[in-house]
Design an enzyme around this catalytic site. Structure first.
Site, short mmCIF file in Angstrom:
data_model
loop_
_atom_site.label_atom_id
_atom_site.label_comp_id
_atom_site.label_asym_id
_atom_site.label_seq_id
_atom_site.Cartn_x
_atom_site.Cartn_y
_atom_site.Cartn_z
N LYS A 145 0.84 -1.20 0.00
CA LYS A 145 0.00 0.00 0.00
C LYS A 145 0.88 1.25 0.00
O LYS A 145 0.59 2.22 -0.71
CB LYS A 145 -0.93 -0.02 1.22
CG LYS A 145 -2.04 -1.08 1.10
CD LYS A 145 -2.80 -1.29 2.40
CE LYS A 145 -3.77 -2.47 2.27
NZ LYS A 145 -4.45 -2.82 3.52
N GLN B 13 -4.14 -1.62 9.81
CA GLN B 13 -4.03 -2.93 9.16
C GLN B 13 -4.60 -4.01 10.09
O GLN B 13 -4.23 -4.10 11.25
CB GLN B 13 -2.57 -3.22 8.80
CG GLN B 13 -2.37 -4.50 8.03
CD GLN B 13 -3.06 -4.50 6.66
OE1 GLN B 13 -2.99 -3.52 5.92
NE2 GLN B 13 -3.74 -5.59 6.32
N ASP C 195 -10.85 3.30 4.65
CA ASP C 195 -11.22 1.90 4.44
C ASP C 195 -12.74 1.72 4.42
O ASP C 195 -13.24 0.65 4.09
CB ASP C 195 -10.63 1.01 5.55
CG ASP C 195 -9.29 0.42 5.16
OD1 ASP C 195 -9.11 0.11 3.96
OD2 ASP C 195 -8.44 0.25 6.05
#
Ligand code: NDP
Length: 288
Positions: free
Chosen positions: A54, A98, A121
């Protein structure tokens, strides 16, 4: 029949290149470089790889990325303190925590603590709610990537029967909510299957669009696929030194009309969608 292979890697590269142009235009007009802060707790090697990928993708598109690496002993309160400081840091536009987090930390509490405007997200209940109501602020990255892949394959979703195997908060549930909306690459009739579903094969064989988000290597066999269907394989499973999806790919190629490979399908698209959300976040915050 040999299925058309839907090239997620290629599509993601194109999206990143377009996004790079949009990022520099935004930066030139606003003076703001979009900034994604990633938080990684513990030493899970797969998570470290995902975060690194990412960050690399951010670099390629001109998005600033910083990594906050915390030990596996970090307490929930310490993590929440970091989230609060990132929420209050005006130079940070997007926050990525994460997953999975170590077992002693409650994921929901942590994800709920991310400021909704920085929740790139799309895990925060406010953003999920807006998405379900058909007025999204951000789209959840993996389902949004799947939707773009379906569009890329030229598959008609309106009136199609989409079967989603998996009902997680991250993939299955939001995927269902997105494909049932009124709008482009939507208007589908949805079935969501899970571990308690009876006669799974009977259901998956009705799917014009079959989305597998299970986390079980090659569980979807060729017999479970309707001839000509569009198959989107979200699964990433390590088997020995190989990565395989939730679909038995080689056999499925002979039955499906279109299919995503693993790797090179949904994975790169998930990252591309995260970058798009980060630019959107920077734009929304610049308007404040
Ligand atoms: P979860 O483990 O959270 O959810 C798995 C779902 O599959 C659950 O709803 C579960 O049902 C269902 N399931 C499990 N076994 C069966 C079965 N035998 N029959 C029918 N349904 C079953 O996983 P995620 O949604 O987070 O991830 C799924 C896969 O996608 C994983 O391989 C993950 O690594 C991958 N992934 C890939 C991403 C990408 O970018 N490509 C991003 C996110 C995930 P129940 O709810 O009843 O337990």
């Amino acid at each position: 029949m040999t299925a058309k292979i839907i090239d997620g890697k290629g599509l993601a590269a194109k999206l990143r290149s377009d996004l790079g142009v949009n990022v520099s235009e935004f930066q030139a007009s606003s003076g703001v470089q979009p900034h994604l802060a990633a938080v990684l707790v513990g030493e899970d090697p797969a998570s470290a790889v995902y975060v690194r990928n990412k960050q690399r993708a951010c670099e390629k598109t001109g998005i600033n990325s910083t990594l906050h690496r915390l030990s596996k002993e970090t307490t929930q309160d310490e993590l929440l303190e970091l989230i609060t400081s990132l929420n209050n840091n005006a130079s940070v536009n997007g926050i990525l925590v994460q997953l999975p987090l170590p077992a002693h930390i409650d994921e929901t509490t942590v994800l709920d603590a991310v400021a909704p405007l920085k929740d790139v997200d799309c895990f925060h209940p406010e953003n999920v709610g807006l998405m379900v109501q058909g007025r999204p602020r951000y789209l959840p990255c993996t389902p949004a990537g799947c939707q773009r892949l379906i569009a890329e394959a030229g598959v008609e979703t309106s009136g199609a029967h989409a079967v989603i195997v998996g009902r997680s908060e991250i993939v299955g549930k939001p995927m269902a909510m997105m494909l049932v909306q009124k709008g482009d690459v939507a208007n589908a009739t949805i079935t969501v299957a899970h571990s308690r579903t009876k006669d799974l094969t009977e259901i998956t064989r009705q799917a014009d669009i079959l989305i597998a988000a299970i986390g079980r290597p090659e569980m979807i066999t060729a017999e479970m696929i309707k001839p000509g269907a569009c198959v989107i394989d979200v699964g990433i499973n390590r088997v020995g030194d190989k990565l395989v999806g939730d679909v038995a790919y080689e056999a499925a190629l002979e039955v499906a009309g279109a299919i995503t490979p693993v790797p090179g399908g949904v994975g790169p698209m998930t990252i591309a969608m995260l970058l798009e959300n980060t630019l959107t976040a920077a734009k929304l915050q610049a308007q404040k």
